[in-house]
Design an enzyme around this catalytic site. Structure first.
Site, mmCIF file in Angstrom:
data_model
loop_
_atom_site.group_PDB
_atom_site.id
_atom_site.type_symbol
_atom_site.label_atom_id
_atom_site.label_comp_id
_atom_site.label_asym_id
_atom_site.label_seq_id
_atom_site.Cartn_x
_atom_site.Cartn_y
_atom_site.Cartn_z
ATOM 1 N N LYS A 65 0.837 -1.191 0.000
ATOM 2 C CA LYS A 65 0.000 0.000 0.000
ATOM 3 C C LYS A 65 0.878 1.249 0.000
ATOM 4 O O LYS A 65 2.009 1.206 0.489
ATOM 5 C CB LYS A 65 -0.865 0.020 1.273
ATOM 6 C CG LYS A 65 -2.002 -0.964 1.284
ATOM 7 C CD LYS A 65 -2.846 -0.778 2.539
ATOM 8 C CE LYS A 65 -3.995 -1.778 2.589
ATOM 9 N NZ LYS A 65 -4.961 -1.612 1.492
ATOM 10 N N ARG A 115 -10.425 -11.540 1.855
ATOM 11 C CA ARG A 115 -11.199 -12.664 1.296
ATOM 12 C C ARG A 115 -10.423 -13.976 1.395
ATOM 13 O O ARG A 115 -11.004 -15.045 1.460
ATOM 14 C CB ARG A 115 -11.604 -12.326 -0.151
ATOM 15 C CG ARG A 115 -10.432 -12.107 -1.074
ATOM 16 C CD ARG A 115 -10.795 -11.339 -2.343
ATOM 17 N NE ARG A 115 -10.817 -9.883 -2.136
ATOM 18 C CZ ARG A 115 -11.071 -8.997 -3.078
ATOM 19 N NH1 ARG A 115 -11.351 -9.399 -4.297
ATOM 20 N NH2 ARG A 115 -11.078 -7.707 -2.808
#
Ligand code: BES
Ligand code: MN
Ligand code: ZN
Length: 473
Positions: A255, A329
């Site tokens: 990120k 996920r």
């Protein structure tokens, strides 16, 4: 803070601030000088709008130090939780320590919740607690309000438990520490707690969860907390699954530095599930509830998983990891499959899953997804009662295409558009036919700015909805 019921008249109650709700269309309440209120309204200083306070010191004929008129807005759109919360926050800042609230015909649970949530500050790591707090919140009400007040305090204190967990930085709250905190909460609440460690997860074949954990020196855990009712009214078994990423660097798909410090809240779903269990243990609904929190740190070291890696999930499905930052996920799918293995018949998950849901819904509504309209209706009814807004998002079959991989059963990302939907579809692949609702709380679990009724930082969203869902099953 003490929350108590006081069967006392407004004039007699000894308190720093005796508070009376006045909505826009209301005339002067009994006990209040009608000329005073008329004058306030004529001056425009206090008209009953939400957020207004009119404070009168040493009011004649009252034992209280202050008489406070609190604007509630239009009666039809009154949000008592927020009005009480905002009043508590603004009066405690003035040094008020004890507050009495005239309940009238309002909802005692909502009033108690508003007070307990409003009084909370994220100051666990401040050496000087400069933010002031109330000692006592007294509801002027009859004994009939007792159960509702007890319920409201349990819900709000459980939500504050979640807020405190979420506010913990990642150097303090590692996956192991999150597991310990869950264990301590379970022991104190009379719940069962089981922690699966890395070896156990390897034996079980949870390759998807373990792939995320590879890049961190902090070992992962799967936290399981169980509530078994004394007498179950149905054979249904509710599973609550919460994303527990204690820090999300993004992994190799790293990120940007800007704002990365906020990624300590990437375990807000897991913390919400644990807060809900804390409440459920005390409210004792008649349905079995199991919470599952996959706890990992998404970090980068020499062993970190790479884009292009293919992992085999606990379900047996293979996954091509195209982006290591889509890690939520990857840990949730193994927990969902394990929940089914444990016998859960209905599933809800909460996860700070996608930035895309923040683009779609901002910071107001949770994004809700489902494979079953009846299950969605239950969750949505609970959220309405608890004032936690959500908005249902679509999951048409066409979106499923986005997750096709040439080399594995599924890819872990679905491209640029509809990012929160492809993320939800990924989870749906594992929920299968089990009635399931997914809540993407990335936009609602953290307040970038303080609200009048709540401090800046973690909101504790979804705790009350989950507890209510179990209570009303
Ligand atoms: N934890 C983030 C989602 C997130 C983003 C939460 C912003 C709160 C605020 C999640 O793990 C993530 O990184 N998602 C990616 C998915 C993408 C790589 C497909 C995202 O949303 O950018
Ligand atoms: Mn991520
Ligand atoms: Zn994440």
């Amino acid at each position: 803070m003490n929350v108590e019921i006081v069967s006392q008249t407004l004039g007699r109650v000894e308190t720093d601030a005796a508070c009376l709700l006045v909505c826009e269309e209301d005339g002067a309440p009994a006990d209040v000088n009608a000329a005073w209120l008329a004058e306030l309204k004529a001056s425009g200083e206090f008209t009953g709008k939400s957020g207004e306070l009119a404070i009168s010191h040493l009011p004649a004929g009252f034992a209280a130090k202050r008489l406070v008129l609190v604007g509630g807005g239009k009666r039809a759109s009154l949000d008592l939780r927020r009005v009480v919360g905002a009043t508590v926050r603004s009066l405690k800042a003035k040094g008020v320590k004890t507050l009495a609230w005239v309940l009238g015909d309002g909802d005692a649970a909502a009033a108690a919740e508003g007070a307990v949530l409003g009084n909370f500050e994220c100051d666990q790591h401040k050496s000087s607690k400069d933010s002031k707090s109330l000692d006592t919140f007294a509801l002027l009400a009859t004994e009939a309000a007792r159960d509702a007040v007890t319920r409201g305090v349990i819900l709000a204190e459980s939500q504050n438990f979640t807020r405190e967990l979420v506010n913990e930085p990642a150097n303090i709250l590692t996956p192991g520490v999150l597991a310990q905190r869950a264990q301590a909460m379970a022991a104190e609440s009379g719940l069962e707690c089981e922690i699966l460690d890395q070896d156990r997860m390897k034996q079980l074949g949870m390759g998807s969860l373990l792939g995320v954990a590879m890049g961190s020196s902090e070992p992962p855990y799967l936290i399981i907390v169980r509530y078994t009712p004394a007498s179950a009214k149905s054979a249904d078994h509710l599973g609550l699954v919460g994303k527990g990423v204690t820090f999300d660097t993004g992994g190799v798909s790293i990120k940007p530095a800007e704002g990365m410090e906020k990624m300590k809240y990437d375990m807000a779903g897991g913390a919400a599930v644990l807060g809900a269990m804390r409440a459920i243990a005390r409210l004792k609904p008649s349905i079995a509830v199991t919470a599952l929190v996959p706890a990992v740190e998404n970090h980068i070291n020499g062993r970190a998983q790479r884009p292009g890696d293919i992992v085999t999930s606990f379900s047996g499905k293979t996954i091509e990891v195209l982006n290591t930052d889509a890690e939520g996920r990857l840990i949730l799918n193994d927990a969902i499959t394990y929940a089914q293995r444990l016998g859960c018949t209905h599933l809800v998950d909460a996860a700070t899953l996608t930035g895309a849901i923040v683009v779609a819904l901002g910071h107001v509504n949770i994004g809700a997804f489902t494979n079953n309209d009846a299950m969605m209706a239950r969750v949505s009814a609970a959220s309405k009662l608890e004032g936690e807004k959500m908005w249902q998002m679509p999951l048409d079959d066409e979106y499923r295409e986005l997750l096709k991989s040439p080399f594995a059963d599924l890819a872990n990302i679905g491209g640029r558009w509809g990012g929160s939907i492809s993320a939800a579809w990924f989870l749906r692949e594992f929920a299968g036919e089990t009635p399931w609702v997914h809540l993407d709380i990335a936009g609602t679990a953290w307040l970038d700015e303080a609200k009048p009724y709540m401090a800046k930082g973690p909101s504790g969203v979804a705790v009350r909805t989950f507890a209510r869902l179990a209570m009303d099953w």
